[in-house]
Design an enzyme around this catalytic site. Sequence first.
Site, short mmCIF file in Angstrom:
data_model
loop_
_atom_site.label_atom_id
_atom_site.label_comp_id
_atom_site.label_asym_id
_atom_site.label_seq_id
_atom_site.Cartn_x
_atom_site.Cartn_y
_atom_site.Cartn_z
N ASP A 9 0.88 -1.17 0.00
CA ASP A 9 0.00 0.00 0.00
C ASP A 9 0.92 1.23 0.00
O ASP A 9 2.11 1.14 0.34
CB ASP A 9 -0.85 -0.04 1.28
CG ASP A 9 -1.51 1.28 1.61
OD1 ASP A 9 -2.13 1.85 0.68
OD2 ASP A 9 -1.38 1.74 2.74
N ASP A 11 -0.25 5.12 0.84
CA ASP A 11 -0.49 6.12 1.90
C ASP A 11 -0.56 5.48 3.28
O ASP A 11 -1.38 4.62 3.53
CB ASP A 11 -1.80 6.86 1.62
CG ASP A 11 -1.65 7.81 0.44
OD1 ASP A 11 -2.41 7.65 -0.53
OD2 ASP A 11 -0.76 8.66 0.49
C1 XBP Z 1 -5.28 6.26 0.89
C2 XBP Z 1 -6.47 6.96 0.40
C3 XBP Z 1 -6.29 8.03 -0.61
C4 XBP Z 1 -5.53 9.21 -0.03
C5 XBP Z 1 -5.82 10.47 -0.81
O1 XBP Z 1 -5.01 5.30 -0.09
O2 XBP Z 1 -7.58 6.63 0.80
O3 XBP Z 1 -7.58 8.45 -0.97
O4 XBP Z 1 -6.00 9.42 1.30
O5 XBP Z 1 -5.41 10.26 -2.15
P1 XBP Z 1 -4.01 4.03 0.24
P2 XBP Z 1 -6.39 10.75 -3.31
O6 XBP Z 1 -3.85 3.94 1.74
O7 XBP Z 1 -4.73 2.84 -0.36
O8 XBP Z 1 -2.73 4.38 -0.46
O9 XBP Z 1 -6.84 12.14 -2.97
O10 XBP Z 1 -5.56 10.70 -4.57
O11 XBP Z 1 -7.52 9.74 -3.29
MG MG Z 2 -3.01 3.18 3.41
#
Ligand code: XBP
Ligand code: MG
Length: 259
Positions: A9, A11
Site C-alpha cells: 500500500d 499512503d
Molecule cells: C489512501 C487513500 C487516498 C488518499 C488520498 O489510499 O484513501 O484516498 O487518502 O489520495 P491508500 P487521493 O492507503 O490505499 O494508499 O486524494 O488521490 O484519493
Molecule cells: Mg493506506
Amino acid sequence: MALKAVVFDVDGTLVDSEQEGHRVAFNLAFDEMGLAYRWDRDTYRALLAIPGGVPRLRHFLGTQGADGPAAEELAVGLHRLKTGHLDAMISGGGLSLRPGVSELLDDLQACGIRLAVATTGSGRWVGPLLDRLAPGTFEVVVTGSDVERLKPDPACYRLALALLGVGPSEVLAVEDSASGCAAAVGAGLVCVVVTNSDTAGDSFGGAALVVSGFGGPGTATVVADPLGVAPEPPLRCGALAAVLSAVASADARKAVGAR
Ligand code: XBP
Ligand code: MG
C-alpha cells in the site's frame, strides 16, 4: 507456498503521507477556492474512513449541507486543486519513505521477490511519488484511477495479482489500515499490517501479523502475532516469508481469513 511477490500500500505504509501530505494539500485547496474549511488532524483522521479523495470531499461537503450537482462539481474541482498541491509537494521533496521501508525493499529485491503497489491514491500523483522515492522498484503499480471500486473493495489487489500473473497464496500484502487489510484479505492475500500514528490501536481483522513500524529493535514492536511467527524487528524478507509459510496450513489460513 513460497513467497513470490509483495504488494505494498502507499499512503500510510510506504509513506506517512496522510497528515503532512494529503491533509495539507486539501487545506491549500480550500484556501485557494476561498473556502473557510480547514481539516485539523483529528478531523482528517476521522475522514480517512472514507477512501478516496473525491468521495472524502463529497462526504464532508454533505456534512456541511452541500450536496447535489453543484457540490459534486465543487468536490471534483477541489480534488483537482488538491492533487496539484500534492504534486508540487512531491516534486519539492516534501514526502519520504517511512523509516525502514527502503531497507525492506532492498532486502526483498535481494531475495528475488517481485514488488508491486496497490493503492487507493490517484494515479496522477502516485507515479511521480514512486519515481522519486523508489525509481524502478515496482514491477506493477495499481492506483485508485485503475479500478472502479476503492479499498476496502479487493479490486486493486485482484488487478495487481492479475498483472503479476501469480496466485494469492504466493503473495503477501503490506498495509497500514483496517480498510487496506480488508481489501488484501478479500482478494485472498495474507496481510501484514504496519501501523502508523493514525491507525495505531485500530483492529485489523484477518491480519497475519501487526507491527508498529518497519524499523529496527526499539523502534518497532510486534502488536499482534496470531500465528506465533515472533519476528525479530526490523521487518525483512525472512519474516514476511515466515508469515506466509505459517499461513500455508489450512487451519492457520482459516484463522487469518486468507483463502
Ligand atoms: C489512501 C487513500 C487516498 C488518499 C488520498 O489510499 O484513501 O484516498 O487518502 O489520495 P491508500 P487521493 O492507503 O490505499 O494508499 O486524494 O488521490 O484519493
Ligand atoms: Mg493506506
